[in-house]
Write a protein that holds these residues in place. Structure first.
Motif, PDB file in Angstrom:
ATOM      1  N   VAL A 109       0.743  -1.350   0.035  1.00 47.08           N
ATOM      2  CA  VAL A 109      -0.190   0.263   0.033  1.00 47.08           C
ATOM      3  C   VAL A 109       1.293   1.308   0.166  1.00 47.08           C
ATOM      4  O   VAL A 109       1.752   1.307   0.598  1.00 47.08           O
ATOM      5  CB  VAL A 109      -0.955  -0.168   1.039  1.00 47.08           C
ATOM      6  CG1 VAL A 109      -1.641   0.927   1.229  1.00 47.08           C
ATOM      7  CG2 VAL A 109      -1.707  -1.273   1.622  1.00 47.08           C
ATOM      8  N   LYS A 110       0.845   2.509  -0.761  1.00 44.04           N
ATOM      9  CA  LYS A 110       0.811   3.118  -0.672  1.00 44.04           C
ATOM     10  C   LYS A 110       1.039   4.356   0.457  1.00 44.04           C
ATOM     11  O   LYS A 110       0.008   4.245   1.137  1.00 44.04           O
ATOM     12  CB  LYS A 110       1.302   4.083  -2.332  1.00 44.04           C
ATOM     13  CG  LYS A 110       1.819   5.302  -2.535  1.00 44.04           C
ATOM     14  CD  LYS A 110       1.162   6.010  -3.561  1.00 44.04           C
ATOM     15  CE  LYS A 110       2.212   7.065  -4.446  1.00 44.04           C
ATOM     16  NZ  LYS A 110       1.677   8.053  -5.671  1.00 44.04           N
ATOM     17  N   ILE A 111       2.611   4.992   0.472  1.00 45.67           N
ATOM     18  CA  ILE A 111       2.504   5.445   1.663  1.00 45.67           C
ATOM     19  C   ILE A 111       2.357   7.396   1.389  1.00 45.67           C
ATOM     20  O   ILE A 111       2.820   7.654   0.587  1.00 45.67           O
ATOM     21  CB  ILE A 111       3.672   5.278   2.915  1.00 45.67           C
ATOM     22  CG1 ILE A 111       3.314   4.254   3.658  1.00 45.67           C
ATOM     23  CG2 ILE A 111       3.159   6.548   4.379  1.00 45.67           C
ATOM     24  CD1 ILE A 111       4.549   3.398   3.974  1.00 45.67           C
ATOM     25  N   ARG A 120       0.760   8.565   9.931  1.00 42.10           N
ATOM     26  CA  ARG A 120       0.796   8.032   8.877  1.00 42.10           C
ATOM     27  C   ARG A 120      -0.656   8.236   7.997  1.00 42.10           C
ATOM     28  O   ARG A 120      -1.390   7.965   8.788  1.00 42.10           O
ATOM     29  CB  ARG A 120       1.133   6.446   9.058  1.00 42.10           C
ATOM     30  CG  ARG A 120       1.326   5.989   7.821  1.00 42.10           C
ATOM     31  CD  ARG A 120       1.765   4.426   7.768  1.00 42.10           C
ATOM     32  NE  ARG A 120       3.502   4.083   8.108  1.00 42.10           N
ATOM     33  CZ  ARG A 120       3.903   3.195   8.387  1.00 42.10           C
ATOM     34  NH1 ARG A 120       3.357   1.837   8.301  1.00 42.10           N
ATOM     35  NH2 ARG A 120       5.396   3.947   8.127  1.00 42.10           N
ATOM     36  N   ASP A 175       4.154   9.743   6.171  1.00 42.27           N
ATOM     37  CA  ASP A 175       4.324   9.199   7.499  1.00 42.27           C
ATOM     38  C   ASP A 175       5.802  10.645   7.836  1.00 42.27           C
ATOM     39  O   ASP A 175       6.413  10.969   7.217  1.00 42.27           O
ATOM     40  CB  ASP A 175       5.579   8.434   7.531  1.00 42.27           C
ATOM     41  CG  ASP A 175       5.832   7.390   8.396  1.00 42.27           C
ATOM     42  OD1 ASP A 175       5.243   8.073   9.286  1.00 42.27           O
ATOM     43  OD2 ASP A 175       6.674   6.722   8.217  1.00 42.27           O
ATOM     44  N   GLN A 220      -1.957   6.226   4.326  1.00 39.61           N
ATOM     45  CA  GLN A 220      -2.035   5.514   2.962  1.00 39.61           C
ATOM     46  C   GLN A 220      -3.307   5.972   1.770  1.00 39.61           C
ATOM     47  O   GLN A 220      -4.422   6.234   2.574  1.00 39.61           O
ATOM     48  CB  GLN A 220      -2.231   4.416   3.939  1.00 39.61           C
ATOM     49  CG  GLN A 220      -1.023   3.921   5.016  1.00 39.61           C
ATOM     50  CD  GLN A 220      -0.767   2.037   5.490  1.00 39.61           C
ATOM     51  OE1 GLN A 220      -0.373   1.619   6.139  1.00 39.61           O
ATOM     52  NE2 GLN A 220      -2.183   1.617   4.986  1.00 39.61           N
ATOM     53  N   GLU A 221      -2.203   5.118   1.042  1.00 42.20           N
ATOM     54  CA  GLU A 221      -3.329   5.133   0.219  1.00 42.20           C
ATOM     55  C   GLU A 221      -5.189   4.585   0.392  1.00 42.20           C
ATOM     56  O   GLU A 221      -5.984   5.226  -0.329  1.00 42.20           O
ATOM     57  CB  GLU A 221      -2.723   5.019  -1.541  1.00 42.20           C
ATOM     58  CG  GLU A 221      -2.535   3.534  -1.490  1.00 42.20           C
ATOM     59  CD  GLU A 221      -2.497   3.279  -2.545  1.00 42.20           C
ATOM     60  OE1 GLU A 221      -2.114   4.232  -3.764  1.00 42.20           O
ATOM     61  OE2 GLU A 221      -1.470   1.444  -3.007  1.00 42.20           O
TER      62      GLU A 221
END
Length: 179
Positions: free
Chosen positions: A22-24, A40, A27, A42-43
């Protein structure tokens, strides 16, 4: 035809591999003296934030989208003397706060009387025998920095991003943002 089938199989395998990551999007982490925190995003819509104060109490939240698209959010606090509890949530009831209970106090006991000392025991000396120790030579491999290579870390961040890092007298700040 075989080439087309092979390409389709490779494409399907690659899609399954990529589906595990999963693309971050963002962060952030920081530390200032005895307080620290992180965030964080995430996408896939999952977000997490937590901050710890100078007394060791953590406060934060996590949120994620439900199957129906509603954002489910849970706020919490945890630390010495309070354990872990949910303070606010749109899908869980907050954790009830227990009232402190009186602690059990045992009745005072009389002081124990010392036991008499046992009589001394004779010391028996045993003869000491020394056996020689034989060592086998051990081969130690040598390290040649010119010809020896070590594998590097796997780069899971294969998309464009910005990285910021700064240091202060009592801490630091770190921020990763996908471009």
């Amino acid at each position: 035809m075989r080439t087309l089938v092979l390409l389709c199989l490779v494409a399907a395998a690659w899609a399954q591999f990529e589906a595990g990551f999963v693309k971050i999007l963002q962060d952030k982490r920081y530390q200032e003296g005895s307080t620290f925190g992180n965030f964080r995003d995430q996408e896939d819509g999952i977000k997490y934030f937590e901050e710890t104060d100078a007394h060791g109490v953590r406060r934060g939240y996590w949120e994620y989208p439900s199957d129906g698209g509603q954002i489910l959010r849970t706020e919490f606090e945890a630390g010495p003397g309070i354990g872990f509890r949910i303070t606010n949530s749109n899908h869980h009831a907050p954790t009830p706060v227990a009232q402190p209970q009186p602690q059990f106090q045992p009745a005072p006991q009389p002081a124990p009387q010392p036991l008499p000392a046992p009589p001394p025991r004779p010391v028996l000396r045993q003869p000491v025998h020394h056996n020689p120790v034989h060592h086998n030579p051990v081969h130690v491999p040598t390290f040649n920095p010119i010809t020896t290579t070590t594998p590097g870390p796997q780069n899971l961040f294969d998309y464009p991003a910005n990285l910021e890092f700064s240091r202060q007298g009592l801490g630091h700040r770190f921020k990763f943002t996908a471009a």
